[in-house]
Design a protein around this motif. Structure first.
Motif, mmCIF file in Angstrom:
data_model
loop_
_atom_site.group_PDB
_atom_site.id
_atom_site.type_symbol
_atom_site.label_atom_id
_atom_site.label_comp_id
_atom_site.label_asym_id
_atom_site.label_seq_id
_atom_site.Cartn_x
_atom_site.Cartn_y
_atom_site.Cartn_z
ATOM 1 N N ALA A 138 7.613 20.419 24.240
ATOM 2 C CA ALA A 138 6.846 19.319 24.830
ATOM 3 C C ALA A 138 5.471 19.092 24.215
ATOM 4 O O ALA A 138 4.627 18.482 24.838
ATOM 5 N N VAL A 196 2.598 17.460 22.781
ATOM 6 C CA VAL A 196 2.135 16.117 22.465
ATOM 7 C C VAL A 196 0.708 16.282 21.977
ATOM 8 O O VAL A 196 -0.112 16.875 22.660
ATOM 9 N N ASN A 215 -2.623 14.399 20.969
ATOM 10 C CA ASN A 215 -3.339 13.139 20.913
ATOM 11 C C ASN A 215 -4.464 13.259 19.902
ATOM 12 O O ASN A 215 -5.312 14.131 20.020
ATOM 13 N N THR A 241 1.269 12.521 18.303
ATOM 14 C CA THR A 241 2.398 13.209 17.673
ATOM 15 C C THR A 241 3.169 13.970 18.730
ATOM 16 O O THR A 241 2.598 14.707 19.520
ATOM 17 N N GLN A 242 4.481 13.749 18.743
ATOM 18 C CA GLN A 242 5.366 14.405 19.698
ATOM 19 C C GLN A 242 6.482 15.028 18.901
ATOM 20 O O GLN A 242 7.310 14.311 18.362
ATOM 21 N N LYS A 243 6.528 16.334 18.799
ATOM 22 C CA LYS A 243 7.576 17.000 18.029
ATOM 23 C C LYS A 243 7.715 16.322 16.670
ATOM 24 O O LYS A 243 6.800 16.339 15.880
ATOM 25 N N SER A 282 6.172 10.311 15.863
ATOM 26 C CA SER A 282 4.763 9.971 16.041
ATOM 27 C C SER A 282 4.602 8.461 16.161
ATOM 28 O O SER A 282 5.444 7.696 15.695
#
Ligand code: SER
Length: 885
Positions: A460, A462, A464, A496-498, A501
């Protein structure tokens, strides 16, 4: 002695007399702020004003705010119950100045209220001021110290460090130096010559902080730097429960009239007595059973408030986010009740009437929703108690295993599995193990836990990025009036998430609605002379629309046209307007108790949750549909009132939601008789909805029903679908005039045929049984009945039971039967064969059935087995007989 309710009132009245407007508490559950789940301080609801994005008028306000400190930067959960002054939910008395009085005013008012109104003894009061921070470039707060000298001698003014005297809402957001007021409540004979100042901020339970006055001067940014606020703000917070304790001369918050009525009720229900003790063992461990009982009662009394107020604010216990926090609080209380007060059945819900009696006057949302809150709590309790039972039975199985292997320590993995899969807490596992003479491998449990947390983190993350400023300024939302608007990028950041992005963009003007109040965000495009950028979603943050894009435009300073996808928006808008009409219609049909408890609208979905205590009948649903469609046909024009003072909105009869945060000015949305507080995007008139059709009604939680419906083109399509089905059905019956009559005829004929078949089967059974009974052979004193017949399994069973009815002694009956090429073996014995003869049909059939490649079993007197190979059926019958003789 003043009661708690009188003290709360006196505070608000005092500040009202100083020109403050009394305002209601904001909801404890926060809905539209991604950085915060629960109100953890009185200032949360004023964050926008403090940051300068919202009108500060009226500049002086006072309130009592419901707060919950169970997650994030301020988290007290594990302390609660073990001491006498921490709480999950508590009330914070506050007086606010937005660019009006500052340090001197706040200090003077605080002094006047504590000393002149409440008559606290000045010699017991100590204050702390910020010592300054060279690395942040903030000097000591000489100013505050100077003002305090007007009221207190210098040795009652203490310098405090950043931890105690620089208050921050969270990692980012408004912050500033503060001055705290502490009180020494030790009885004279316990002071032993130690001055109170030496015990300030030293965790002494009798020398405690009661009031914090924050001088909000900065905004902490994501990069850790401080930027000055546009205006000075006074944010004061007085812990209500502590203040009441001081004024009522008690040692513990739980001994005041805030908690005692609840504790008395717990005593009455549980038959345990509250002993007014606190944990006295090493590290605050309970040294005896009375201390454990007392901890449990404090935990329950505290958690009941947190849970009841959260539900009143619209947050039901669930498996995610805020709902999960509430569920965990409730389960913690159930666990203490189960372990230390022997409560095996739901009982917290029984305490609710006491809470409502005590606090309902100050917080009307409690009595208004008492029935719903009680039902939800009871259902949660019941379901967790079932989990506990299940965990206990698994645990006793695990302990049996340990015993069988002569071991004394439970595997940490096993303890973790109990925790992870069954919600069975480690301390309970340990307690039960200890009681049975086992230990738990805690180290391994911790390792498993750490591994799981690491997995969750990886899944999870994330990140910023910092906001990149393109242009100064704040955003203006123009989406109520426009779907296209000229604009510029103010700022943007990368998220960016895993592996994924995207970018978030804030515009100076935007027609894009950011997801809020159950309505999804707009989609659309940003168009400049050279490029078109797709906006895939719009979120809401700090009251602004944040546009989500996959790629940033090449020229970020260009002039853009922000264009909303109007097909999607119109469909969402129609669904949203339909929820208002639905809300109105439900109240008409079901009654005023039918409150909105949640909704979700997108271009294709309309979901509406409503409090109602039984299934909504088909008839009621149809009434609701009729009423909504009538309102649609009336084609009421959207009648909206922006910036309406909240009192005026209430006078208009606008429906507000419990647990929703409203400012002093609200938007009222009217369509004919429907009138609601609402910030969403609506159809320009009800006629635009077209047609409204409910497609499902179900239960979401105790006392809450969910309705799903369709509007516009979607409802039209659903009707076409149904019509097509009907047309096909008619064709299947050769297009009769009266389809219902024809289908009924088919059903009747089918029933008659079934009856006929059953009766001929019964005749067959009787005939076969008769023949078998007549053909009984006496061999070695046994009554042997054997046959192979072409009958189905049900008939075979009926036949052998009939044989047993006729031949009650020394019966050995073996029947092979075949139906559709599937062989079946049945054995029936009379009772004497089992009791005296020691025969067991169930055992024998397993062996005999091998010949027909099958298996089966049953009771000692009757067993059946099915197989795959019919060719050996006779042999199987003989085999069974041989084994039985
Ligand atoms: N914000 C400060 C606090 O929560 C004072 O209200 O302690």
């Amino acid at each position: 002695m003043m009661t708690a309710n009188e003290i709360r009132d006196s505070y608000k009245k005092f500040f009202e007399s100083k020109g403050h407007v009394i305002v209601p508490s904001a909801p404890m559950v926060i809905k539209d702020d991604p950085t915060l789940m629960f109100t953890n301080a009185g200032m949360n609801q004023w964050k926008d004003i403090i940051l300068g994005t919202k009108d500060p008028e009226p500049r002086r306000r006072t309130d009592s705010q419901k707060c919950l400190r169970v997650s994030g930067k301020h988290n007290d959960l594990e302390e609660v119950g073990h001491d006498t002054y921490h709480h999950t939910m508590f009330e914070m008395l506050g007086n606010w100045s937005f660019g009006d009085y500052f340090k001197e005013g706040a200090i003077d008012y605080a002094w006047e209220y504590l000393v002149d109104v409440l008559h606290l003894d000045p010699k017991d009061l100590y204050v702390t001021v910020f010592e300054g921070s060279p690395e942040e470039n903030i000097p000591r707060d000489d100013e505050a110290a100077q003002y305090w000298l007007k009221h207190l001698p210098a040795d009652h003014i203490i310098d405090g460090n950043k931890h105690d005297n620089f208050w921050e809402m969270g990692d980012i957001g408004p912050c500033g130096p503060c001055t705290e007021i502490h009180i020494d409540s030790r009885p004279e004979n316990e002071r032993n010559g130690i001055p109170g100042r030496e015990l300030v901020n030293k965790d002494d339970p009798q020398v405690i902080e009661i009031w914090n006055n924050v001088f909000m001067q900065f905004n902490r940014k994501a990069d850790g730097s401080l930027e000055p606020l546009a205006m000075n703000v006074i944010d004061t917070g007085m812990g209500f429960e502590r203040l009441v304790r001081m004024l009522q001369g008690k040692h513990s918050n739980y001994d005041t009239d805030i908690f005692q009525p609840i504790i008395k009720e717990i005593e009455a229900i549980s038959n345990f007595k509250y002993g007014f003790t606190t944990p006295s063992g090493k590290d605050g461990e309970c040294a005896n059973d009375q201390e454990k009982v007392d901890v449990a009662m404090r935990v329950i009394a505290d958690h009941l408030r947190a849970v009841a107020f959260s539900i009143a604010d619209g947050q039901l216990p669930s498996n995610a986010k805020a709902g999960y926090v509430i569920r965990r609080i409730l389960r913690r209380a159930v666990r203490y009740a189960y372990t230390f007060l022997n409560q095996r059945e739901a009982f917290m819900f029984k305490l609710l009437p006491t809470l409502v009696r005590e606090m309902g006057g100050a917080y009307p949302e409690l009595p208004a929703q008492q029935e719903l809150i009680g039902r939800v709590i009871k259902e949660e309790e019941d379901s967790f108690l079932r989990t506990l039972e299940k965990g206990i039975s698994l645990l006793s199985g695990a302990m049996d295993e340990l015993k069988a292997h002569n071991q004394t320590e439970l595997d940490g993995k096993e303890a973790f599995r109990l925790f992870d899969t069954y919600g069975f807490p480690l301390d309970l596992t340990e307690l039960i193990c200890r009681e049975n003479g086992y230990t738990v491998d805690e180290k391994q449990f911790d390792e498993e836990m750490a591994q799981q947390k690491a997995r969750a983190r990886n899944a999870a993350v994330v990140e910023n990025g910092d906001w990149m400023i393109v242009k100064d300024g704040e955003q203006e939302f123009v989406g109520y009036d426009y779907t296209e608007y000229e604009c510029h990028i103010l700022r943007y950041r990368k998220v960016t998430q895993k592996k994924n992005s995207f970018y978030e963009i804030v515009l100076d003007y935007t027609p894009f609605y950011g997801e809020m109040g159950g309505q999804v965000g707009d989609q659309g495009v940003l168009v400049s002379e050279d490029e078109t950028i797709e906006v895939i979603d719009t979120k809401r943050e700090n009251n602004q629309s944040v546009h989500i894009v996959k790629e940033m435009p090449k020229d970020i300073e260009a002039d853009f046209m922000a264009c909303v996808d109007t097909d999607k928006r119109n469909a969402s808008a129609a669904n949203h307007t339909a929820t208002h009409l639905l809300d109105y219609a439900l109240k008409q049909v079901l009654g005023e108790h039918a409150e909105q408890k949640g909704s979700y609208v997108s271009p294709t979905t309309l979901r509406f949750d409503v409090s109602h205590f039984q299934k909504i009948t088909d008839e009621e649903l149809r009434q609701v549909e009729r009423l909504v469609n009538e309102l649609i046909r009336e084609d009421y024009i959207l009648d909206e009132h922006r910036n309406t003072p909240i009192d005026e909105a209430k006078k208009m009869g606008a429906v507000a939601l419990f647990g929703e945060k409203y400012g002093d000015k609200v938007r009222v949305v009217k369509f004919g008789p429907s009138c609601e507080f609402c910030g969403g995007i609506h159809a320009t008139s009800t006629g635009r909805i077209g047609f409204f059709k409910i497609v499902s009604e179900s239960s979401v939680a105790a006392g809450i029903r969910r309705i799903e419906a369709l509007t516009g083109a979607n409802s039209e399509e659903a009707i076409y679908d149904q019509e097509d089905t009907l047309t096909e059905l008619k064709a299947m019956f050769n297009n009769p005039k009266d389809l219902k009559a024809v289908v009924q005829k088919y059903i009747d004929e089918h029933e008659a045929m079934k009856k006929e078949m059953e009766s001929s089967r019964q005749q067959g059974v009787a005939r076969h049984a008769k023949a078998l009974i007549e053909g009984v052979e006496q061999v070695d004193g046994l009554n042997i009945v054997k046959a192979v017949l072409n009958v189905d399994a049900a008939s075979a069973k009926d036949i052998v039971f009939k044989v047993r009815e006729a031949i009650t002694e020394k019966l050995v009956c073996v029947l092979g039967s075949v139906n559709d090429n599937r062989p079946q073996l049945s054995i029936m014995l009379s009772d004497d064969m089992v009791k005296e003869g020691g025969k067991n049909a169930g055992k024998i059939i397993r062996e005999a059935a091998q010949l027909i490649k099958g298996g089966g079993g049953g009771q000692p007197h009757y067993a059946q087995a099915g197989g795959k190979d019919a060719s050996n059926l006779s042999a199987a019958v003989d085999k069974a007989l041989e084994l039985l003789k």
